[in-house]
Design a protein around this motif. Structure first.
Motif, PDB file in Angstrom:
ATOM      1  N   ARG A   1      40.805  41.897  33.585  1.00 24.97           N
ATOM      2  CA  ARG A   1      40.799  43.180  34.276  1.00 24.97           C
ATOM      3  C   ARG A   1      40.305  44.278  33.341  1.00 24.97           C
ATOM      4  O   ARG A   1      40.420  44.184  32.128  1.00 24.97           O
ATOM      5  CB  ARG A   1      42.221  43.548  34.761  1.00 24.97           C
ATOM      6  N   THR A   2      39.757  45.308  33.948  1.00 28.41           N
ATOM      7  CA  THR A   2      39.468  46.534  33.217  1.00 28.41           C
ATOM      8  C   THR A   2      40.345  47.629  33.802  1.00 28.41           C
ATOM      9  O   THR A   2      40.665  47.579  35.009  1.00 28.41           O
ATOM     10  CB  THR A   2      37.980  46.924  33.347  1.00 28.41           C
TER      11      THR A   2
ATOM     12  N   CYS B   1      26.711  55.151  45.689  1.00 27.57           N
ATOM     13  CA  CYS B   1      27.388  53.878  45.901  1.00 27.57           C
ATOM     14  C   CYS B   1      27.617  53.223  44.556  1.00 27.57           C
ATOM     15  O   CYS B   1      26.679  53.023  43.781  1.00 27.57           O
ATOM     16  CB  CYS B   1      26.557  52.967  46.796  1.00 27.57           C
ATOM     17  N   MET B   2      28.885  52.893  44.277  1.00 20.69           N
ATOM     18  CA  MET B   2      29.248  52.159  43.071  1.00 20.69           C
ATOM     19  C   MET B   2      29.376  50.692  43.429  1.00 20.69           C
ATOM     20  O   MET B   2      30.161  50.327  44.309  1.00 20.69           O
ATOM     21  CB  MET B   2      30.574  52.679  42.508  1.00 20.69           C
ATOM     22  N   ILE B   3      28.596  49.832  42.759  1.00 22.88           N
ATOM     23  CA  ILE B   3      28.630  48.392  43.011  1.00 22.88           C
ATOM     24  C   ILE B   3      29.216  47.709  41.786  1.00 22.88           C
ATOM     25  O   ILE B   3      28.681  47.827  40.679  1.00 22.88           O
ATOM     26  CB  ILE B   3      27.220  47.830  43.297  1.00 22.88           C
ATOM     27  N   GLY B   4      30.331  47.010  41.973  1.00 26.29           N
ATOM     28  CA  GLY B   4      30.975  46.358  40.841  1.00 26.29           C
ATOM     29  C   GLY B   4      31.758  45.137  41.241  1.00 26.29           C
ATOM     30  O   GLY B   4      32.035  44.917  42.426  1.00 26.29           O
ATOM     31  N   ASP B   5      32.146  44.360  40.251  1.00 29.77           N
ATOM     32  CA  ASP B   5      32.819  43.088  40.511  1.00 29.77           C
ATOM     33  C   ASP B   5      34.267  43.087  40.055  1.00 29.77           C
ATOM     34  O   ASP B   5      34.894  42.028  39.983  1.00 29.77           O
ATOM     35  CB  ASP B   5      32.071  41.945  39.811  1.00 29.77           C
TER      36      ASP B   5
ATOM     37  N   ALA C   1      30.968  43.319  44.449  1.00 27.46           N
ATOM     38  CA  ALA C   1      30.117  42.168  44.130  1.00 27.46           C
ATOM     39  C   ALA C   1      31.011  40.939  44.070  1.00 27.46           C
ATOM     40  O   ALA C   1      31.608  40.628  43.030  1.00 27.46           O
ATOM     41  CB  ALA C   1      29.401  42.397  42.801  1.00 27.46           C
ATOM     42  N   LEU C   2      31.117  40.233  45.192  1.00 32.00           N
ATOM     43  CA  LEU C   2      32.036  39.096  45.287  1.00 32.00           C
ATOM     44  C   LEU C   2      31.568  37.902  44.471  1.00 32.00           C
ATOM     45  O   LEU C   2      32.325  36.953  44.272  1.00 32.00           O
ATOM     46  CB  LEU C   2      32.190  38.679  46.750  1.00 32.00           C
TER      47      LEU C   2
ATOM     48  N   PRO D   1      38.258  37.369  41.367  1.00 34.71           N
ATOM     49  CA  PRO D   1      38.398  36.600  42.607  1.00 34.71           C
ATOM     50  C   PRO D   1      38.129  37.489  43.812  1.00 34.71           C
ATOM     51  O   PRO D   1      38.500  38.669  43.829  1.00 34.71           O
ATOM     52  CB  PRO D   1      39.864  36.139  42.564  1.00 34.71           C
ATOM     53  N   ARG D   2      37.498  36.918  44.823  1.00 32.18           N
ATOM     54  CA  ARG D   2      37.143  37.690  46.000  1.00 32.18           C
ATOM     55  C   ARG D   2      38.372  38.296  46.668  1.00 32.18           C
ATOM     56  O   ARG D   2      38.319  39.399  47.210  1.00 32.18           O
ATOM     57  CB  ARG D   2      36.351  36.840  47.002  1.00 32.18           C
ATOM     58  N   GLU D   3      39.515  37.587  46.621  1.00 33.94           N
ATOM     59  CA  GLU D   3      40.725  38.107  47.267  1.00 33.94           C
ATOM     60  C   GLU D   3      41.161  39.420  46.623  1.00 33.94           C
ATOM     61  O   GLU D   3      41.612  40.338  47.311  1.00 33.94           O
ATOM     62  CB  GLU D   3      41.862  37.077  47.179  1.00 33.94           C
ATOM     63  N   ALA D   4      41.035  39.499  45.292  1.00 30.86           N
ATOM     64  CA  ALA D   4      41.425  40.732  44.598  1.00 30.86           C
ATOM     65  C   ALA D   4      40.508  41.885  44.966  1.00 30.86           C
ATOM     66  O   ALA D   4      40.952  43.035  45.097  1.00 30.86           O
ATOM     67  CB  ALA D   4      41.411  40.505  43.087  1.00 30.86           C
ATOM     68  N   LEU D   5      39.230  41.597  45.157  1.00 26.74           N
ATOM     69  CA  LEU D   5      38.276  42.646  45.520  1.00 26.74           C
ATOM     70  C   LEU D   5      38.461  43.078  46.970  1.00 26.74           C
ATOM     71  O   LEU D   5      38.465  44.271  47.282  1.00 26.74           O
ATOM     72  CB  LEU D   5      36.853  42.159  45.289  1.00 26.74           C
ATOM     73  N   LEU D   6      38.612  42.121  47.867  1.00 23.46           N
ATOM     74  CA  LEU D   6      38.769  42.464  49.278  1.00 23.46           C
ATOM     75  C   LEU D   6      40.079  43.199  49.535  1.00 23.46           C
ATOM     76  O   LEU D   6      40.173  43.986  50.478  1.00 23.46           O
ATOM     77  CB  LEU D   6      38.692  41.198  50.134  1.00 23.46           C
TER      78      LEU D   6
END
Length: 346
Positions: free
Chosen positions: A46-47, A153-157, A175-176, A181-186
C-alpha cells in the motif's frame, strides 16, 4: 469536459511489478525483515509506504528505506517496460489535446529513461515525483497546473490513488490490471475501472466522442425524497456552483430507470426505488452550464432506500431541503427549478 490525465507510474503505465517485488524483498532483507511472496505483495502493498513497511520494519525510517529502494531501482531502470498499448494510449490522448502528467512515489529521474526510450517523455507536461501521500500531492499538483479538478482524471492501481482523486475532486479511475487486488480498488467506488490499458483507451475514446460531438444528449435526473419529504440537492461545478439533482447521461442499452439508479449510486452512494416519471425538459446551450450543450432532461422522482451519501468528483456539496424551501431560498439550476416546480403542492 475532460482536459487532463494524471497517471500513476508503477502498475499503471509501467509493468514493473516483478521488479518492485524483488526490490521490496531486498529492502526487507537489508533492514532485517522477512521476505514476502508475490501474491502477498500484491495483496498487502500500500501507499503511502509507511502503511506497508511500518509493521514489517519497526524503527526503520521511511527515508532510509526509500534511499535503498530508489537506489536499487535506478540500477535496474533499464529493465522497466511499459504495459502493452500504454504508449498508444498516451499518444492518442496527447494528440487529441489532453494534457498528461505523472504522479508517482518514485523520483522523476527514475522514470524519465523508460519514457524517453518509448518516445513519450515529451508528451508529459509534468512528472511529479516523491509523492509519498498522493492525497496531499494531487490537490497541490492540480493547483500548480491551474487545472479545474473535475476536468482531470487520475488513473492509478492503488486505493491511495483513488483516495487522492476524491480528495482533489478529480475523476477517479482504477487500473485493475496493476498491483492492488481488484476487490480493494472496486471497494473505493471508482468513477471508472479498467481491466487493461486497452480498456482505458476505449473508455477515453468514447468519453471524448460524447463530449465533443454536437448532438442532443439524453439525460436522467430527479428528485430523491427521504422519509421526511425532503429532496436531495447537490451543488456541482459544471452547473457553475448551482444546486441540482443527481443524474446524468443514459448509456446505450439502458432503460431510463436503470440509468437513474446507476447515476444516483455513482454520484451519491444512495440506493433508490419507487421511480416515477415527472416530465421532459429541454436545455439548449444554457448559460448556467459550463459548456454549450443540448440536453434532453428526463425528469423523475424516487424514494431513497438507504446508503451513506458519498459524493463523487462531480459534486462539492449536498443538502436535504423541502421542495418549497429549495425554490424559495436556494440557487437552483433551471432544470431543477422546473422539476421542483412540478412537485410542490399548488
Amino acid at each position: 469536459m475532460l482536459k487532463r490525465l494524471i497517471f500513476d507510474w508503477s502498475g499503471t503505465l509501467a509493468d514493473d511489478a516483478p521488479l518492485t517485488h524483488r526490490l521490496t524483498n531486498e529492502a526487507l532483507r537489508h533492514f532485517g525483515g522477512e521476505e514476502i511472496s508475490f501474491e502477498q505483495y500484491r495483496r498487502e502493498f500500500r501507499t503511502p509506504v509507511e502503511r506497508f513497511y511500518g509493521p514489517r520494519l519497526p524503527g526503520v525510517s521511511t527515508e532510509a528505506i526509500d534511499r535503498f529502494f530508489f537506489g536499487r531501482y535506478a540500477e535496474e531502470a533499464r529493465r522497466v517496460c511499459l504495459f502493452p498499448e500504454a504508449g498508444f494510449l498516451c499518444r492518442f490522448a496527447s494528440i487529441d489535446g489532453l494534457r498528461l502528467s505523472i504522479l508517482t512515489t518514485l523520483e522523476p529521474q527514475l522514470i524519465e529513461p523508460p519514457l524517453r526510450r518509448a518516445g513519450l517523455l515529451e508528451r508529459f507536461e509534468r512528472i511529479e515525483g516523491s509523492a509519498g501521500d498522493k492525497r496531499r500531492s494531487l490537490p497541490r499538483l492540480l493547483r500548480d497546473l491551474g487545472a479545474e479538478p473535475d476536468e482531470c482524471c487520475m488513473i492509478g492501481d492503488q486505493p491511495n490513488d483513488l483516495e487522492a482523486a476524491r480528495a482533489a475532486g478529480a475523476i477517479a479511475a482504477a487500473a485493475l490490471y496493476g498491483y492492488a487486488p481488484r476487490e480493494a480498488l472496486l471497494a473505493e467506488r471508482p468513477d471508472a475501472a479498467f481491466e487493461s490499458v486497452r480498456a482505458a483507451f476505449l473508455w477515453l475514446q468514447e468519453r471524448l466522442a460524447i463530449e465533443r460531438v454536437k448532438r442532443p444528449i439524453a439525460t436522467v435526473g430527479g428528485a430523491i425524497f427521504n422519509e421526511r419529504g425532503e429532496v436531495l440537492l447537490i451543488r456541482t461545478r459544471k452547473w457553475n456552483d448551482l444546486y441540482g439533482t443527481p443524474g446524468g447521461k443514459i448509456e446505450y442499452g439502458e432503460t431510463w430507470r436503470e440509468a437513474f439508479r446507476r447515476e444516483t449510486f455513482e454520484e451519491t452512494g444512495l440506493e433508490i426505488d419507487s421511480i416515477e416519471w415527472v416530465g421532459l425538459e429541454e436545455g439548449i446551450e444554457s448559460p448556467e452550464f459550463r459548456e454549450p450543450k443540448h440536453f434532453l432532461f428526463l425528469n423523475l422522482r424516487a424514494q431513497c432506500r438507504g446508503g451513506r451519501i458519498r459524493l463523487n468528483h462531480e459534486a462539492c456539496e449536498w443538502r436535504w431541503a423541502r421542495p418549497r424551501e429549495a425554490l424559495d431560498s436556494l440557487p437552483l439550476n433551471a432544470p431543477t427549478r422546473a422539476l421542483l416546480g412540478k412537485l410542490v403542492e399548488p
